[in-house]
Design an enzyme around this catalytic site. Sequence first.
Site, short mmCIF file in Angstrom:
data_model
loop_
_atom_site.label_atom_id
_atom_site.label_comp_id
_atom_site.label_asym_id
_atom_site.label_seq_id
_atom_site.Cartn_x
_atom_site.Cartn_y
_atom_site.Cartn_z
N HIS A 156 -2.94 6.37 -13.28
CA HIS A 156 -2.04 6.16 -11.95
C HIS A 156 -1.39 7.28 -11.63
O HIS A 156 -0.43 7.22 -10.91
CB HIS A 156 -0.93 5.13 -12.59
CG HIS A 156 -0.05 5.37 -13.81
ND1 HIS A 156 0.83 6.67 -13.82
CD2 HIS A 156 -0.21 5.11 -15.01
CE1 HIS A 156 1.29 6.64 -14.95
NE2 HIS A 156 0.82 5.82 -15.71
N CYS B 238 -3.10 -27.46 18.66
CA CYS B 238 -3.84 -26.59 19.31
C CYS B 238 -3.65 -25.19 18.96
O CYS B 238 -2.73 -24.71 18.41
CB CYS B 238 -3.93 -26.97 20.63
SG CYS B 238 -2.75 -26.39 21.66
#
Lengths: 501, 157
Positions: free
Chosen positions: A254, A299
């Site tokens: 890391h 919609c």
Amino acid sequence: MSDEEFEYTDDSDSLYSDSVDDDNFKIEDSLVKHDIVQYKQHTTREMMETLHKKCTKLSEVLGKPHDYVVTLLQSYKWNSEKLIEDYMDDPQDVELRLGLSTVKLNGEHHENTGLQTYTEEAPFSCFICCEDKLESYKLKCGHEFCLDCYRTYLNEKVKQANVIKCPSCDVALTPGDIDTISGTNGSSVLLENSIKEYVERHKTYKWCPSPDCNAIVEVLNSSDIAHLVDTNQIPIVICSNGHRFCFNCGFESHVPAPCNVTKQWINKCKDDSETVKWITTHTKTCPKCDTSIEKNGGCNHMTCRKCAYEFCWICLGTWDNHNNQYYQCNRYQYEQAEKNNKSAKDKKLQDEATKKSLQRYLHYYNLFNIHEISTKQDKSRCDVVENTVREVQEGVGISWIEAQFLVDSASTLLNARRVLKWSYAVAFYCDRGYSLDLFETVQAGLADAVEALSLLFEISDVEVIAKKKLNFLNASKLLEDRQRAMVLATEETINNGTLRL
Amino acid sequence: MATKRLMKEYNSIQKALSDTQEYENIVSLEPTGDLFSWCGVIRGPSNSPFQAGTWKIKIEVPQNYPIAPPKMKFVNKLCHPNVNFQTGEICLDILQNQWTPAWTLLTTMSAILLLLQDPEPTSPLNIDISNLLKSGDIKAYNGLIRFYTHKYAIDSV
């Protein structure tokens, strides 16, 4: 005792410092690496071989059979020094304690130990299952059980990785006994489990965390690890299969994030990623005010409740454009998307205080995640890089050594992307300010270089690859430089005290 | 396998209980219903604070017995360092990882009786009584056990 045996006893403080028999021992794999961590690489098979070699030597020293010594060492958790010390003091006590002697059993001595066979007329009645059996096994303590029961018993006990004792008393089963009873190499399974336990129990050893990798790393200066971690240095080691991992966390490399940042980041991702996933998959943000909106029907003409901005759910553009040319947004518009993306990013910076932290996290998490996914893709590409090398060799007619630049570039890319990924975790924990600006500039440079090299790997035409060798080399060099700069910038950021955990 | 073994154990238990002095403190040990659930009764050893008490032990035998150990639990309350006062759970190595198929229900019961006289205060389930024993206050240890024995284990079975 010969001189060599004396030398062995002196050497025995470290189990693996064996330097005598290196002809059948793969010495190149166990080379000591000198870095901030000094370590050796092992494989399970090598460990087994080394342990067996130890046993052979010790059996010469003690003048006892190999099997016997295996059991002794296993009971002593492979601590040969302690074993020799105890054994030299009082061999009978050691034997009694470990169940290798039957003296305790009133001096009874049983002949015909081992496998016993019976006839139908006079079968053996097993105490455990109480059934009549034709085959049984007898230890030197005289206790005898049928083979079926013994096998079930062994299967249970092999998992515990201890020396297996007679079901009725403390007499130990030797590897020979175990193999005869189980009919297979049960003793090596036990030995393997014993090694597993040995590795897990000793802080100087660690298994490689990569999936399906059973390599072992032994750190020689393990007492320094804690200090290294405290000073934000990362004890990275490489296993014999080439996987880099942090010895402290037992997690993939890391760099440049220090161990404490990594730990916090992983925990945070664990806690928040579910929420984040839900938010990212179910909601979109209003392009104007960045409120998260979930569409539960209706919609695609959306009106934000908060700022009353009218927009299209699909392209997130203003609805004004949709009035005359409906659904033009199904066509992908590159410039538009870019612009929308940018404006959204810019606006993120002016976010309100409460949402700021989540969005900030989201930002870094997404970047981190993107690169994690990309790493996986890169990895699968790197897995086939050997094939590409062969193709290039055959297709263009250059030598193997000349084509190795591909392998080198691939590993450079993988490492750099991992560094880039973890730098986002560091950035998340940094205070805003000049230092972070600098950090992010370097980060952007690194990201640029990563993508540049990654792009080169998209080329599939072998001739073009061969022609672009110089590009590969340059891109890799640049990437290495920028990666180094990234690590330095992280160190500086941390030293500046801008890290907030 | 388990049924046959339990059958054999059942036959030998009755004989062993009536014939030998070795199991004098085991009052009874017999199945309740089928062979996989048993009930045992033990008497407190005469030279111990458990004297005069009787305890019922509920025994559940797993299907893979004798590979796996039986589960044993005190039914009426027992004050002992290695027995959970509330649940009756017993902390004994042979009931867990030291179990081998060579143990029987009867020998396990006598192991529990030995535990009564020979407690192991370093791995306690009843911390209060363990502390008394560890601090060396034998008078209080015996007194407390006698109190609980009289409260929960007289005429209990």
